[in-house]
Design a protein around this motif. Structure first.
Motif, mmCIF file in Angstrom:
data_model
loop_
_atom_site.group_PDB
_atom_site.id
_atom_site.type_symbol
_atom_site.label_atom_id
_atom_site.label_comp_id
_atom_site.label_asym_id
_atom_site.label_seq_id
_atom_site.Cartn_x
_atom_site.Cartn_y
_atom_site.Cartn_z
ATOM 1 N N SER A 107 -9.209 -34.988 38.466
ATOM 2 C CA SER A 107 -10.020 -34.956 39.687
ATOM 3 C C SER A 107 -11.292 -34.142 39.516
ATOM 4 N N ILE A 108 -11.436 -33.447 38.377
ATOM 5 C CA ILE A 108 -12.593 -32.590 38.134
ATOM 6 C C ILE A 108 -13.616 -33.357 37.299
ATOM 7 N N GLN A 109 -14.628 -33.898 37.985
ATOM 8 C CA GLN A 109 -15.595 -34.763 37.296
ATOM 9 C C GLN A 109 -17.054 -34.368 37.525
ATOM 10 N N CYS A 110 -17.300 -33.390 38.392
ATOM 11 C CA CYS A 110 -18.664 -32.920 38.644
ATOM 12 C C CYS A 110 -18.581 -31.498 39.198
ATOM 13 N N PRO A 111 -19.680 -30.751 39.236
ATOM 14 C CA PRO A 111 -19.627 -29.354 39.701
ATOM 15 C C PRO A 111 -19.002 -29.189 41.079
ATOM 16 N N GLY A 112 -19.304 -30.078 42.004
ATOM 17 C CA GLY A 112 -18.771 -29.948 43.353
ATOM 18 C C GLY A 112 -17.263 -30.017 43.429
ATOM 19 N N ASP A 113 -16.632 -30.641 42.433
ATOM 20 C CA ASP A 113 -15.167 -30.763 42.437
ATOM 21 C C ASP A 113 -14.473 -29.421 42.242
ATOM 22 N N PHE A 114 -15.203 -28.427 41.700
ATOM 23 C CA PHE A 114 -14.623 -27.102 41.482
ATOM 24 C C PHE A 114 -14.628 -26.246 42.749
ATOM 25 N N LEU A 115 -15.476 -26.577 43.708
ATOM 26 C CA LEU A 115 -15.701 -25.692 44.854
ATOM 27 C C LEU A 115 -14.438 -25.309 45.620
ATOM 28 N N PRO A 116 -13.514 -26.241 45.925
ATOM 29 C CA PRO A 116 -12.319 -25.840 46.679
ATOM 30 C C PRO A 116 -11.491 -24.759 45.987
ATOM 31 N N MET A 117 -11.705 -24.568 44.686
ATOM 32 C CA MET A 117 -10.922 -23.602 43.931
ATOM 33 C C MET A 117 -11.427 -22.168 44.081
ATOM 34 N N PHE A 118 -12.651 -21.985 44.673
ATOM 35 C CA PHE A 118 -13.146 -20.607 44.771
ATOM 36 C C PHE A 118 -14.083 -20.340 45.942
ATOM 37 N N LYS A 119 -14.612 -21.353 46.627
ATOM 38 C CA LYS A 119 -15.701 -21.110 47.576
ATOM 39 C C LYS A 119 -15.291 -20.315 48.817
ATOM 40 N N ASP A 120 -14.008 -20.292 49.145
ATOM 41 C CA ASP A 120 -13.554 -19.552 50.334
ATOM 42 C C ASP A 120 -12.908 -18.217 49.979
ATOM 43 N N GLN A 121 -13.006 -17.813 48.719
ATOM 44 C CA GLN A 121 -12.415 -16.553 48.273
ATOM 45 C C GLN A 121 -13.384 -15.391 48.510
ATOM 46 N N PRO A 122 -12.869 -14.168 48.627
ATOM 47 C CA PRO A 122 -13.742 -13.006 48.836
ATOM 48 C C PRO A 122 -14.480 -12.611 47.560
ATOM 49 N N MET A 123 -15.560 -11.904 47.706
ATOM 50 C CA MET A 123 -16.340 -11.388 46.580
ATOM 51 C C MET A 123 -15.489 -10.438 45.731
ATOM 52 N N LYS A 124 -15.776 -10.395 44.438
ATOM 53 C CA LYS A 124 -15.121 -9.446 43.545
ATOM 54 C C LYS A 124 -15.776 -8.066 43.643
ATOM 55 N N PHE A 125 -17.097 -8.061 43.816
ATOM 56 C CA PHE A 125 -17.854 -6.809 43.969
ATOM 57 C C PHE A 125 -19.230 -7.174 44.505
ATOM 58 N N ASN A 126 -20.002 -6.188 44.862
ATOM 59 C CA ASN A 126 -21.334 -6.436 45.405
ATOM 60 C C ASN A 126 -22.280 -6.966 44.322
ATOM 61 N N PRO A 127 -23.200 -7.855 44.686
ATOM 62 C CA PRO A 127 -24.123 -8.428 43.699
ATOM 63 C C PRO A 127 -24.873 -7.357 42.917
ATOM 64 N N GLY A 128 -24.918 -7.552 41.584
ATOM 65 C CA GLY A 128 -25.655 -6.647 40.711
ATOM 66 C C GLY A 128 -24.932 -5.371 40.345
ATOM 67 N N GLU A 129 -23.704 -5.208 40.836
ATOM 68 C CA GLU A 129 -22.983 -3.948 40.627
ATOM 69 C C GLU A 129 -22.536 -3.755 39.190
ATOM 70 N N LYS A 130 -22.094 -4.849 38.523
ATOM 71 C CA LYS A 130 -21.612 -4.739 37.150
ATOM 72 C C LYS A 130 -21.547 -6.122 36.509
ATOM 73 N N PHE A 131 -21.228 -6.139 35.223
ATOM 74 C CA PHE A 131 -21.030 -7.375 34.473
ATOM 75 C C PHE A 131 -19.577 -7.798 34.563
ATOM 76 N N SER A 132 -19.329 -9.057 34.911
ATOM 77 C CA SER A 132 -17.973 -9.603 34.932
ATOM 78 C C SER A 132 -18.072 -11.098 34.673
ATOM 79 N N TYR A 133 -17.623 -11.518 33.501
ATOM 80 C CA TYR A 133 -17.783 -12.907 33.057
ATOM 81 C C TYR A 133 -17.247 -13.874 34.106
ATOM 82 N N SER A 134 -18.064 -14.875 34.463
ATOM 83 C CA SER A 134 -17.713 -15.763 35.571
ATOM 84 C C SER A 134 -17.975 -17.222 35.242
ATOM 85 N N ASN A 135 -16.922 -18.013 35.208
ATOM 86 C CA ASN A 135 -17.066 -19.461 35.045
ATOM 87 C C ASN A 135 -17.649 -20.088 36.312
ATOM 88 N N ALA A 136 -17.180 -19.632 37.469
ATOM 89 C CA ALA A 136 -17.650 -20.186 38.735
ATOM 90 C C ALA A 136 -19.145 -19.943 38.930
#
Length: 347
Positions: free
Chosen positions: A133-162
Motif C-alpha cells: 500500500s506504500i507507493q508514494c510519499p502521501g501513503d506514509f502520512l497516516p503512520m506519523f502525521k497525528d503523533q506528537p513532536m519528539k522535541f522543539n524544532p532546531g533543538e538537536k539532531f535526531s535522524y528522521s525518515n519521516a
C-alpha cells in the motif's frame, strides 16, 4: 599490489563466515576497479556485475535533498520556508516553526514513522500497514502525521525518515510532479544515470538484484519483497548501480545539478552528529583536522546495504552495493586507508 588485488584481498579477509554479495567500484587517481560478487538471483544463478542494479535504502535521501536545493535555486522555496506554508496537510501536533532546513538536517523534531533510536526491525511496520500500500510519499502520512513532536524544532539532531517523506511532499506540492518522476527526470537523467530508478518490487527491470535475507540458524533464505515498501520514495528505496553512483557524484560536484553556491550550502556540515561526523543536506561528512575528509551516504534495509563515498581532496570515489545483510564497514575502512596512503604519496 594493484587496486583489484587490494579490494579482493579485503573481501577475502573480512567475509569468510558470510559471503559478500554485491558490487564494488573504486576510482583513485589513475587507478580504477569495478566488479560484482555473488548472485543477483540465487534461484537462477545470475551473477552480480558492476552493472547490476541494487536497492539503495536510505542512501537515496541525498536525491530528495538535491531536489529541494534545485527548487531553492529556482526561487520557489528558501531553506527557511516553513513546512506549514508549503504542504497542504494538517499536522495538528506539529510545531508551526518547522523549516525546510531543519527537515534536511534531521533537526525538525517531527515524529518519525520508523524511529531508528527506538526501533530496529523495519519489517514490523508492515504488519499493520501492508507494504504493497506504500507507493508514494502521501501513503506514509497516516503512520506519523497525528503523533506528537519528539522535541522543539532546531533543538538537536535526531535522524528522521519521516522528515524526508515531508520533503518529498514539498517537492510534489511545489512542482505538481510525483516525487519519483521529478528525481528521475531532473537528477538521474541529467547525471546520465540511465540504470537508476524507483522500480516497483513486482516490476523489476533486467539486471536488478533481488535482496536476500538469510536465516543462518535454519540454513534458509528469503527475498525482501515483503520486507520493504513496494516502491521507494524520498527517504529510501531507489535502485542504482556502482557506475551510476560515480556519475551522480561527478554531476553533483561539477555543478551539473545546480550552481556552485547552492551545492556548497548542501555540502556544508550544518549539524554535528557524533565524534568527527557531521550532516549537511541529505549527506554525511567526516571531518579530519577540522576539514571535510569525505562525503558519505549509506543505507540499510532488509536485504540491502549501501556505502557511497566521495573523498574531497583526492576526488577519489568508492561505492559498495550489496543485496545481503552484511556489514560494509570493513571494506569502507580499508578503502579509507588506501585513499589516505595515495593522498600522502601524491601530496
Amino acid at each position: 599490489m594493484n587496486l583489484k588485488n587490494k579490494v579482493e584481498d579485503i573481501i577475502r579477509k573480512h567475509y569468510q563466515a558470510q559471503a559478500f554479495s554485491g558490487s564494488i567500484l573504486v576510482r583513485d587517481h589513475e587507478q580504477f576497479f569495478a566488479s560484482g560478487y555473488g548472485f543477483a538471483n540465487r534461484s537462477e544463478q545470475i551473477s552480480n556485475t558492476e552493472r547490476t542494479r541494487f536497492g539503495m535504502a536510505s542512501g537515496c535521501k541525498i536525491f530528495a535533498a538535491v531536489a529541494i536545493c534545485q527548487l531553492v535555486e529556482q526561487g520557489k522555496l528558501t531553506f527557511d520556508t516553513y513546512l506549514k506554508d508549503c504542504v497542504g496537510v494538517s499536522f495538528q501536533q506539529f510545531h508551526d516553526d518547522i523549516t525546510i532546513h531543519q527537515l534536511l538536517t534531521h533537526t525538525s523534531g517531527a515524529p518519525d514513522y520508523f524511529d531508528e533510536e527506538i526501533m530496529d526491525d523495519f519489517e514490523e511496520l508492515w504488519v499493520a500497514t501492508p507494504m504493497y500500500s506504500i507507493q508514494c510519499p502521501g501513503d506514509f502520512l497516516p503512520m506519523f502525521k497525528d503523533q506528537p513532536m519528539k522535541f522543539n524544532p532546531g533543538e538537536k539532531f535526531s535522524y528522521s525518515n519521516a522528515g524526508f517523506i515531508l520533503l518529498g511532499l514539498i517537492v510534489e506540492q511545489v512542482t505538481g510532479t510525483p516525487f519519483t518522476q521529478y528525481v528521475e527526470e531532473n537528477i538521474f537523467r541529467v547525471s546520465g544515470m540511465d540504470d537508476s530508478g524507483y522500480y516497483r518490487l513486482d516490476q523489476l527491470p533486467a539486471r536488478t538484484a533481488l535482496g536476500y535475507i538469510d536465516d543462518e540458524e535454519n540454513q534458509s533464505w528469503k527475498t525482501n519483497i515483503y520486507s520493504v515498501p513496494i516502491k521507494g520514495g524520498p527517504d529510501g528505496g531507489a535502485f542504482t548501480t556502482v557506475r551510476d553512483l560515480e556519475k551522480f557524484w561527478n554531476a553533483l560536484t561539477q555543478h551539473q545539478l545546480m550552481g556552485e553556491k547552492v551545492t556548497k550550502q548542501m555540502l556544508t556540515p550544518h549539524v554535528h552528529s557524533n565524534d568527527q561526523v557531521y550532516y549537511g543536506y541529505g549527506v554525511w561528512m567526516l571531518k579530519r583536522e577540522d576539514k571535510v575528509f569525505k562525503y558519505l551516504v549509506f543505507g540499510s534495509d532488509p536485504g540491502v546495504r549501501l556505502r557511497s563515498t566521495y573523498y574531497t581532496k583526492s576526488k577519489a570515489q568508492a561505492h559498495i552495493l550489496a543485496n545481503v545483510d552484511v556489514g560494509l564497514l570493513p571494506i569502507a575502512k580499508s578503502i579509507d586507508e588506501m585513499v589516505d596512503s595515495e593522498q600522502v604519496r601524491n601530496g
